[in-house]
Scaffold this active site. Structure first.
Site: not given
Length: 847
Positions: A192, A265, A627
């Site tokens: 990520d 994220h 996600s």
């Protein structure tokens, strides 16, 4: 002659996008990164991935004289008979051999000039990433020992209540001695945007000691912004991969040449999978509960391959995955995916990334990937292969209701996570357009409340300001944060936000705000308020306000309501049917595979994160996407792996997908959100193309009774049924059998036909994983245009050598149709085990 794959096909260049909704040893180096800046005189180069003819480490079978096989170290049989997998001298020796052979081929091609190697791959893929001109790529593709030359793809980035909602506290965690033991010694690899190691979700303070794990062979990349001690045992390792993205605008001052997360994220997804138990979530002075990861004692291995603003490139992602598997992770979580099927091969399943992930599964690593955020439209799922567990996003039972009481005692329902207006009294209302001073600013819409300089603060002070939510908010030109700043600067008592259309209101997602704010997300409710305001606001003939007579108060939106409703497929979650090529032809493989919570999920955040303006400077964020659903499944997979350490990735997938919920607690079918004319999500019965096997049921997955096993050779035969033997040999280094069979022969817990002609027989073999024998009865819910029958329909399955049973299903079209339809096969055991297998057919023909 082989031609390089430049990513061009169908109608456009394939761009791999990571959807928000996003390939190692200290001694065995599987990837190398170097910095290179071409001179102005150099011809233009691009990064290409070059795959060579010999097997990578995880599949090498020992047929080279003097080099014993290394594949056995990653086989299920070897793992069942050894306490832990270790990397032996044989692996190091073969790794060195591959590097030598790679250099030999490249030296033959480039001569003494050499070439710039962006990455080496040896673990999952035997290849390199090189900077090449297009001409060099064309010529290198003709080398007899080069299997493929493929151009780099661009990629972009694609909890508090969910542990309770998934019944972790009362159910699954108790099997591990509570959250203090849930996922102990399991390693979840997160590919990520990196991680914030200072976040309390990853601290070891007050936690049981995280000792060293011999099975993990990774390391921690140290930098000024990611100092020693960042890898603290909870974060067991952290690497970054940026050699390819350096060609596309990497800036160390904002992207960080380290595992530090500058986007948010990666920190968010890591905390959902394995964040610490019971971390208080505090924002704007309000306490929103305590956050916990699904597997709070699992370790986190960080592999940063995505960067804020520009995302990343696929060579970096492959290098991250390659390193993660070599390091010894148990689960690989990928909250990323392409925005369209990749081109360059006869099928999506043979692209370089998916072949690398196939070899990760060969190494006994379960790969969990986001299905995509392009729903609710068909053929938008962006995770393709049967060896990858693809996750759809669900909406759980939380609602963020609020109310507004008008001066005429009328109550309007709205939403908004914000405090109430002070006291119990009423405040006068003022429409933003009526508060404009002078001629305003032609660059700013006065209705959106984005700048205090537009308004007369004497008029606004102490009143509730009425602003308008438009598509400028949806697209990012206007923000709720700037609206709040405007209201605070003007001294407003609060804000009511009306919508200019149902379409814009449908896009609104509540975010925590520091001042009283309520949003009326439908045109009907917005018009009620505006009509009341106009009726009690007196103006002269020229439109000048004489008196403001409309009043209201805003309720407390910080109290969250739980409806106990079942999950619903989120509107944005990508849908099937799955596609098998760049021309969007349907595949005989079901996607997505399972659904998990992915709507407005609380998780850790980095204060320097930039992708969510609502949470700038905060330590937690509440965001949506597949996600967010993906790490929920990755965390459960870690718990399953801990309980059943010898289970293969396909067994773990089977346990989760066959026990998933397809109905709510009242027995009604689960539903999926779809668009409607008035802008509010319309609920329809969810299909396997929406949610795969159904909504994740963690408790049932822990005791499935039966599983469907699928091995590496089964996947190779599946590829052989779709592609040429030469193409499969080049990708897998495995020869196709004389009779490859059909794609539907793959022993997975679903049956899918892109085209069903007349009658087809499909075999499935189940394995009893219960401790005792059990009698099963098969029942089938059929579709209106095809029927399924089972033989045998009743069977008793034993244990030990008698723990397998093959069932032949007859699938027969009864009516010609091009509309997708669905059936369901249910296995009910005498000891209360229940598993379900979805059957999906797109096109039906009678001849």
């Amino acid at each position: 002659m082989r031609t390089p794959e430049t990513g061009r096909g169908w109608q456009r260049v394939t761009i791999w996008m990571v959807v928000l909704a996003a390939l190692g040893l200290s001694l065995l180096i599987t990837s190398e990164a170097k910095s290179y800046e071409p001179t102005e005189a150099s011809p233009k180069t691009h990064v290409y991935m070059v795959v060579f003819d010999q097997m990578p480490v995880v599949t090498y079978n020992g047929k080279i004289l003097g080099l014993r096989g290394t594949a056995k170290y990653f086989s299920e049989r070897w793992r069942k008979t050894h306490k832990r997998a270790h990397v032996s001298d044989l692996v190091k020796k073969y790794n060195a051999y591959l590097i030598k052979e790679q250099d030999k081929i490249l030296n033959e091609f480039f001569g003494f000039e050499g070439c710039e190697k962006v990455y080496r791959y040896t673990h999952l893929v035997n290849g390199v990433a090189l900077s090449l001109t297009d001409d060099e790529a064309e010529r290198l593709a003709e080398h007899p020992r080069v299997e493929r030359v493929q151009k780099s793809y661009r990629v972009y980035p694609s909890t508090v209540h969910t542990p309770d909602y998934l019944n972790l506290h009362k159910g699954v965690w108790s099997q591990f001695g509570g959250p203090v033991g849930a996922g102990e010694n399991m390693i979840i690899g997160i590919v990520d945007t990196g991680i914030d190691p200072t976040h309390p979700s990853f601290t070891t303070r007050g936690q049981k000691l995280y000792g060293p794990l011999r099975k993990y062979r990774g390391r921690c990349d140290v930098a000024k912004e990611f100092p020693r001690g960042s890898c603290n045992g909870k974060i067991i390792g952290a690497r970054f991969f940026n050699a390819a993205i350096k060609k596309g605008g990497f800036n160390a001052s904002i992207h960080f040449a380290s595992p530090l997360d500058g986007e948010g994220h990666g920190t968010h997804t890591a905390s959902i999978a394995a964040g610490n138990y019971g971390v208080p979530v505090i924002m704007n002075g309000a306490n929103f509960g305590k956050a916990s990861g699904v597997a709070p004692r699992s370790r986190i291995a960080v592999y940063k391959a995505l960067y804020r603003h520009i995302g990343g490139f696929i060579p970096d992602v492959i290098a991250a995955c390659d390193q993660a598997v070599a390091d010894g992770v148990d689960i690989l979580s990928l909250s990323l995916g392409p925005n369209s099927p990749p081109s360059g091969s006869s099928t999506t399943f043979l692209n370089v990334l998916d072949i690398a992930l196939l070899n990760a599964v060969k190494a006994n690593v379960l790969v969990v990937q986001a299905a995509g955020n392009e729903g609710p439209y068909p053929k938008t799922v962006t995770s393709f292969s049967p060896w990858v567990l693809s996750v759809a996003a669900g909406v759980d039972d939380r609602t963020f209701r609020n109310t507004m009481v008008l001066g005429n005692r009328q109550i309007i329902k709205g939403t908004g996570i914000a405090p109430p207006t002070r006291g119990g009294g009423l405040y006068r209302l003022i429409l933003a357009q009526d508060a404009v001073q002078g001629r305003g600013d032609p660059l700013l819409s006065p209705s959106e409340c984005q700048s205090p300089k537009l308004y007369n603060n004497l008029l606004v002070r102490g009143k509730i300001l009425i602003c308008t939510y438009t598509f400028d908010f949806v697209y990012g030109g206007s923000t709720m944060q700037q609206l709040v700043k405007t209201a605070k600067s003007l001294g407003a008592a609060g804000v009511t936000v009306v919508v200019d259309s149902d379409s814009s209101g449908q896009k609104f997602e509540p975010v925590p705000l520091a001042i009283p704010v309520i949003v009326l997300p439908t045109s009907a409710d917005s018009n009620i308020l505006l009509s009341y305001y106009n009726r009690f606001t007196k103006k002269d003939r020229k439109g000048k306000i004489l008196t403001f007579g409309a009043t209201a108060r805003i309720g407390n939106g910080q109290t969250i309501t739980y409806t106990r409703s079942a999950q619903r497929v989120a509107l944005f979650s990508s849908r099937g049917p799955n596609v098998k090529d760049f021309n969007f032809n349907e595949a005989d493989i079901l996607k997505p595979n399972i659904m998990a919570p992915g709507y407005m999920i609380w998780g850790a955040w980095t204060p320097i994160g930039t992708s969510q303006a609502a949470f700038a400077g905060q330590r937690f964020a509440m965001i949506s996407g597949t996600s967010m659903a993906t790490p929920h499944v990755a965390g459960l997979a870690a718990l399953l792996k801990w309980k059943y350490p010898t289970w293969s990735p396909s067994a773990l997938v089977s346990a989760m997908t066959t026990t998933a919920d397809v109905a709510d607690r009242f027995g009604r079918p689960l539903q999926a959100q779809s668009p409607s004319p008035d802008g509010s999500p319309l609920l329809q019965t969810a299909t396997p193309f929406d949610m795969g096997g159904g909504a994740l049921n963690i408790h049932a997955a822990m005791n499935p009774g039966l599983i469907f096993e699928t091995g590496y050779l089964d996947y190779v035969r599946f590829l052989c049924s779709l592609s040429t033997p030469r193409e499969v040999l080049g990708a897998t280094k495995m020869s196709c059998p004389r009779l490859a069979g059909k794609p539907t022969d793959l022993n997975i817990p679903s049956i899918t036909f892109a085209n069903l002609v007349k009658t087809v027989y499909v075999a499935r073999t189940v394995t009893n994983v219960a401790a005792v024998a059990e009698k099963y009865t098969i029942s089938i819910t059929n579709a209106p245009d095809f029927v399924v029958t089972a033989n045998p329909a009743v069977f008793t399955i034993g244990v030990g050598r008698r723990n397998k049973q093959t069932i032949v299903f007859t699938v027969r079209a009864t009516r010609a149709s091009q509309a997708s339809s669905f059936a369901r096969i249910t296995f009910k055991g005498s000891l209360s085990h229940v598993i379900r297998v979805p059957v999906s057919v797109v096109n039906k023909r009678l001849r």
